[in-house]
Write a protein that holds these residues in place. Structure first.
Motif: not given
Length: 505
Positions: A236-254
């Motif tokens: 939940l805590g990490w998800g709240l941070y990811i929610r700020e810019d979900p479009a950047s999360f996926l390309p960065q993490f993968t």
């Protein structure tokens, strides 16, 4: 008389334990402090310091020392998603209290090293029931050259290991009398480890193994539900941070998961195991090409580790003990999992396996000393050689002092010759000396994608030279661009102790 003799032996044993732990603590503090102030700053430290620096000084957790053009690091200048966030938050809190800087960053790791030692001592004590075994294990780990190297680096690996091992220690300490609390506290710490680095999965697997191994008949559905709570909160805590810019999360993490062939051995696990032995272990401990004769002395370390493992397995009195079988199980899990999912064979992940080998060695030394026919002088010589090579390796690295001999002269040259504003392409570690406000951009492709023309390019033997070699085979167009650019657009103006600096013509 028998009671008096027993009490005397107990006093002697306590004295030995106190002396061993005191020597281990002093040795750790001396070697880690020396390494902390002398080792060469490197790229990961600069990259991982940048988002914490920005969070403290500007209120957002972006990484601003990396070039993003042509990479999967979309949006990283505003949100850092390619790594999990707990180490960055811990840094930010630390900098608020004690100030920002390279040595401040490394001191945080050194303190996590103390926490890791305490946790490892506790795990060894709970599994062995013998304070002498636990004390010797702590001493071998505290003086281990790979442990010292990790404790004096600004990366998150020591925090990751300390939290994970603390989770195992908490469970082992509390399981007999307070099983629900043991489950909740153990998984809370392991969850924190996973939010520090994905290698927390090693401790998650180990904690599940210990729960099933020791308490499979006692664990209820309620206990399993308790185990899930910390992970839900963490997600939940990490998800709240990811929610700020979900479009950047996926390309960065993968993108980070795919980089450098990280998962390449999932389809060939036996090759992963073999390369782990050859590249990560034997390579780090003396088989890498180009090493000096002194460096090859480190081969004593894996040889003694192998002897300790073989000795424990060969002694039925030790092999039958449930705690020692559990220790072997945890070590096998860590080694097996890491060898398969880490295709890069990164040496700083040794923090998750080598301390367990040190603990196994301590079990064999103490067991063989009291329960076998192996001559004690031989065991003492093996132990002295092992510790001697470990300490000599750390002392030799400290004496070389690449921070003063290599890093500071290069930074000083740039400070004197780079005007304001100037753009410098080089390792992110240069930002510790030149500032994190945009003067330094880490771009080993030298502007191939970004088109930037820096005033200076800094090529380090331990970073950019290695990148260039990789591009020669993996990205030949980039390699040709680098060679032509350095030859036609820049000229070397500084070459000393592992750094070559090019100025724009």
């Amino acid at each position: 008389m028998k009671r008096a003799a027993f009490d005397e032996k107990l006093v002697v044993k306590k004295t030995y334990v106190t002396l061993i732990l005191s020597a281990a603590l002093i040795g750790y503090l001396l070697l880690t402090t020396g390494s902390l102030f002398t080792r060469l700053p490197w790229v990961d430290e600069g990259i991982f310091a940048s988002p914490a620096y920005n969070l403290v000084s500007k209120g957002y957790m972006g990484t601003t020392v990396m070039e993003t053009a042509g990479t999967p690091w979309e949006g990283i200048e505003r949100h850092t998603y390619w790594i999990v966030p707990l180490h960055l938050l811990a840094q930010a809190g630390w900098y608020e209290l004690f100030g920002f800087g390279l040595f401040s960053m490394r001191t945080l790791s050194a303190l996590w090293g103390l926490a890791a030692l305490a946790a490892l001592y506790t795990v060894a004590l709970r599994l062995s029931g013998d304070r002498l075994v636990a004390a010797l294990a702590a001493a071998l780990i505290a003086l281990d050259c790979s442990f010292i190297a990790t404790a004096s680096s600004g990366r998150m690996d020591m925090m990751n290991a300390a939290l994970g091992m603390a989770g195992l220690a908490a469970y082992l300490c509390l399981r007999e009398q307070h099983l629900p609390i043991a489950v909740l506290s153990g998984h809370s710490l392991v969850c924190a480890s996973g939010l520090t680095h994905p290698n927390g999965i090693l401790y998650f697997a180990s904690l599940l193994f210990l729960m099933i191994y020791f308490d499979r008949r006692r664990i209820s559905c309620r206990n399993w539900a308790l185990a899930a709570v910390p992970y839900c909160v963490g997600a939940l805590g990490w998800g709240l941070y990811i929610r700020e810019d979900p479009a950047s999360f996926l390309p960065q993490f993968t993108g980070n998961m795919r980089s450098g062939g990280r998962l390449s051995y999932l389809s060939a696990p036996w090759a992963g195991v073999w390369n782990d032995l050859v590249v990560r272990y034997l390579g780090y401990f003396g088989l890498s090409p180009g090493l000096t004769a002194v460096s090859r002395l480190k081969l004593v370390i894996p040889l003694v580790h192998a002897a300790g493992l073989a000795g424990l397995l060969s002694m039925a009195a030790l092999r039958r003990q449930a705690g020692y079988r559990a220790l072997l199980g945890v070590a096998a899990l860590h080694f097996g999992m890491l060898s398969v999912y880490d295709g890069q064979k990164l040496p700083y992940y040794l923090i998750h396996t080598v301390p367990l080998l040190d603990a196994i060695l301590a079990v064999w030394i103490v067991g063989a000393w009291t329960k076998s026919s192996i001559p004690r002088p031989f065991l003492g010589a093996v132990l002295a050689a092992f510790l001697g090579v470990q300490i000599l390796t750390s002392v030799q690295r400290i004496k070389q002092n690449p921070y003063r001999m290599s890093y500071l002269p290069a930074v000083s040259f740039l400070q004197k010759n780079a005007g304001q504003p100037a753009l410098i392409i080089g390792s992110a570690a240069l930002a510790f000396g030149l500032g994190f406000e945009g003067a330094v951009i880490d771009d080993p492709r030298l502007g191939y994608y970004s088109g930037k023309s820096p005033d200076f390019i800094v090529v380090g033997d331990v970073d950019y030279v290695e990148y260039f070699r990789g591009y020669q085979t993996d990205e030949p167009a980039v390699y040709r661009y680098i060679v032509e650019r350095l030859a036609k657009e820049y000229r070397p103006v500084y070459s000393q102790a592992g750094h070559t600096i090019y100025a724009r013509r």
